[in-house]
Design an enzyme around this catalytic site. Structure first.
Site, PDB file in Angstrom:
ATOM      1  N   GLU A   3      19.325  68.591 -10.463  1.00 38.20           N
ATOM      2  CA  GLU A   3      19.546  68.235  -9.051  1.00 38.20           C
ATOM      3  C   GLU A   3      19.905  66.760  -8.867  1.00 38.20           C
ATOM      4  O   GLU A   3      19.275  66.036  -8.080  1.00 38.20           O
ATOM      5  CB  GLU A   3      18.303  68.593  -8.209  1.00 38.20           C
ATOM      6  CG  GLU A   3      18.073  70.085  -8.139  1.00 38.20           C
ATOM      7  CD  GLU A   3      17.006  70.516  -7.136  1.00 38.20           C
ATOM      8  OE1 GLU A   3      16.265  69.673  -6.605  1.00 38.20           O
ATOM      9  OE2 GLU A   3      16.916  71.736  -6.879  1.00 38.20           O
ATOM     10  N   GLU A  13      17.504  78.061 -10.248  1.00 35.94           N
ATOM     11  CA  GLU A  13      16.306  78.006  -9.389  1.00 35.94           C
ATOM     12  C   GLU A  13      16.579  78.873  -8.169  1.00 35.94           C
ATOM     13  O   GLU A  13      17.507  78.583  -7.399  1.00 35.94           O
ATOM     14  CB  GLU A  13      15.989  76.581  -8.940  1.00 35.94           C
ATOM     15  CG  GLU A  13      15.432  75.710 -10.050  1.00 35.94           C
ATOM     16  CD  GLU A  13      14.918  74.359  -9.547  1.00 35.94           C
ATOM     17  OE1 GLU A  13      14.387  74.287  -8.428  1.00 35.94           O
ATOM     18  OE2 GLU A  13      15.085  73.387 -10.307  1.00 35.94           O
TER      19      GLU A  13
HETATM   20  O1  AHR Z   1      11.041  74.270  -8.366  1.00 32.66           O
HETATM   21  C1  AHR Z   1      10.510  73.190  -7.660  1.00 32.66           C
HETATM   22  C2  AHR Z   1      11.496  72.046  -7.518  1.00 32.66           C
HETATM   23  O2  AHR Z   1      12.536  72.452  -6.682  1.00 32.66           O
HETATM   24  C3  AHR Z   1      12.185  71.590  -8.773  1.00 32.66           C
HETATM   25  O3  AHR Z   1      11.465  70.642  -9.474  1.00 32.66           O
HETATM   26  C4  AHR Z   1      13.447  70.979  -8.241  1.00 32.66           C
HETATM   27  O4  AHR Z   1      14.501  71.074  -9.163  1.00 32.66           O
HETATM   28  C5  AHR Z   1      13.715  71.719  -6.964  1.00 32.66           C
HETATM   29  O5  AHR Z   1      13.980  70.863  -5.903  1.00 32.66           O
END
Ligand code: AHR
Length: 509
Positions: free
Chosen positions: A177, A296
């Site tokens: 990210e 994610e």
């Molecule tokens: O999964 C939780 C968090 O969400 C992770 O660390 C990040 O990559 C995202 O913003």
């Protein structure tokens, strides 16, 4: 059609294939965050802990899920990760300030321990490198440590740590990210694209067989989305294989219909990223396709306020309770819809990670002095991972539709189908997102002569807010026996209002 009789029809044909499903779309994620590692997978002293301190009860659930790949060690954590601190004799490892989650990292579990856990969990590691506070050199050193057989500084260091055989980690994320201002070492798209390209090239010089994932946007609300993807790929197209997508949904305003429509947003997100990748492909006159790693995805909102408070008003501590969302029944429905969406795009989405796996926005929870248990979202994930392997088929879905606050033309039913041609099994996953009416799903299966319905698994509950706890499992699937009819190649299956359905068929001998 938005009024009148509700209906849903699909037509499945062995020749109408989307793609073989890469099993890695059923991946997950473990970050050094909250109680995911300490108190989650690792808890020496727990009655089920093995010689390395790994909880066997957690391992059993991970194996039950059949998780094929696990992203590690972050997440936001990775952007301030000093991998060297996580290897070697445990007594010599430093404690560190962990900036992303305002925690103290004791480094009791690191690269080698996690690789050992992954082996026990029968899964692969998807390793992320720190492109926040560090760069090419640290990434290459870590890769040499993990994958080079012997005879060099870092491979010999690994051997001196008692790990003779290289870990042979194939899939690597180039940071995490990096578009997010919250990220330690946040970068512009151009800065990141250049760094990702140079890091990828150097890593491939060490190990040409790697698969590399560049960071896409953190979510579709980022002001830089989707120009971020275009700029990053313009810099790094030739040196990476995947671009990442992340998204989390919530139901802050208690509007279930609108909440369940959010998988349409995920669908749109995937289509936009594919279009962006293909735009850059055309500009570069490239023959290569960039694949998508949806590394994610989940529901995440229940614990947000408590987490904000904990992050602001707490002293630095090891493994504080963070992001421990307690999932309810409607969350399981959206998770099912998100899995259906991933399957519909299995020609381009070749990896995906439910974020995360244990205790932190997770399907598996643990009690410190008690059991490991299954949250509501565990079940659609289990079903998709177990029965969704094979070839994803076009469904030619036609369904009555409805509008919600933020979405129009939402199908009342959404569905995906996977054909296991070797095992001669066919599975239809379907969610009825109508909240009050049964809808009969009519599936034309004339291309599957001899197939019989084995089982109709259903997750349903009159209470959208029903949750599971360590003591009581209120949301768990059952097999429905009286809701289906298969005659002349047409399956008619009654889908209860607000239900997740798995229709399992197999060719009879
Ligand atoms: O999964 C939780 C968090 O969400 C992770 O660390 C990040 O990559 C995202 O913003």
């Amino acid at each position: 059609m938005k009024s009148g009789k509700k209906f849903a029809r699909i037509t499945l044909d062995k020749d109408f294939q989307i793609s073989p499903v890469d099993k890695r779309i059923y991946g997950s994620f473990i970050e050094h965050l909250g109680r995911a590692v300490y108190g989650g997978i690792y808890q020496p002293g727990h009655p089920s802990a093995d010689g390395e301190g790994f909880r066997q009860d957690v391992l059993d659930l991970v194996k039950e899920l059949g998780v094929p790949i696990v992203r590690y060690p972050g997440g936001n954590f990775v952007s301030n990760f000093y991998w060297e601190d996580s290897v070697g004799p445990v007594a010599d490892r430093p404690r560190r300030l962990e900036l992303a989650w305002r925690s103290t990292e004791p480094n009791l579990i690191g690269v080698n321990e996690f690789a050992s856990w992954a082996k026990k969990a029968e899964t692969q590691v998807m390793m992320a490198v720190n492109l926040g506070t560090r760069g090419i050199e640290a990434a290459c050193n870590l890769l040499e440590y993990c994958n080079h057989p012997s005879g060099t500084k870092y491979s010999d260091l690994r051997i001196s740590h008692g790990i003779k055989n290289p870990h042979r980690i194939k899939t690597w994320c180039l940071g995490n990210e990096m578009d997010g201002p919250w990220q330690t070492g946040h970068k512009t798209a151009y800065e990141y694209g250049r760094l990702a390209d140079e890091t990828a090239k150097a890593m491939r010089q060490i190990d040409p067989s790697l698969e590399l994932v560049a960071c896409g946007s953190s979510n579709t609300n980022m002001p830089t989305y989707p120009q971020w993807e275009a700029t990053v790929l313009e810099e790094a197209y030739d040196s990476v294989d995947f671009i990442s997508l992340h998204t989390y949904y919530g139901n802050r305003f208690h509007d279930t219909a609108n909440f369940l429509a959010q998988s349409d947003d995920m669908d749109h997100f995937i289509k936009t990223v594919i279009a962006t990748c293909d735009f850059v492909k055309a500009k570069k006159r490239s023959k290569k396709d960039i694949m998508l790693s949806f590394d994610e995805w989940n529901v995440w909102f229940h614990a947000n306020e408590a987490d904000d408070d904990t992050m602001k008003n707490r002293p630095w501590s090891v493994a504080p309770r963070l992001l421990e969302d307690q999932y309810d029944f409607e969350d399981a429905l959206l998770v099912g819809l998100m899995l259906i969406t991933l399957l519909k795009h299995s020609d381009r989405v070749r990896m995906a990670c439910m974020a995360q796996l244990v205790n932190v926005i997770a399907p598996i929870m643990t009690e410190e002095n008690g059991p490991a248990w299954r949250q509501t979202i565990y079940y659609p994930y289990l079903h998709a991972s177990r029965y969704g392997r094979g070839i994803a088929l076009e469904t030619a879905l036609r369904s009555s539709r409805h509008d919600t606050l933020d979405y129009t033309d939402v199908t009342d039913v959404d569905a995906a189908a996977v054909w296991d041609n070797e095992g001669e099994a066919l599975t239809i996953f379907a969610v009825n997102r109508d909240l009050s009416e049964d809808i009969t799903l009519e599936a034309d299966l004339r291309s599957f002569p001899g197939y019989q319905l084995l089982e109709h698994l259903v997750l349903e509950n009159p209470d959208m807010g029903a949750v599971n706890t360590a003591e009581k499992e209120a949301v768990c699937p059952h097999a429905a026996t009286d809701r289906n009819q298969l005659a002349d190649g047409i399956l008619r299956a009654k889908l209860a209002p607000a239900s997740w359905n798995v229709l399992r068929l197999k060719k009879s001998i």
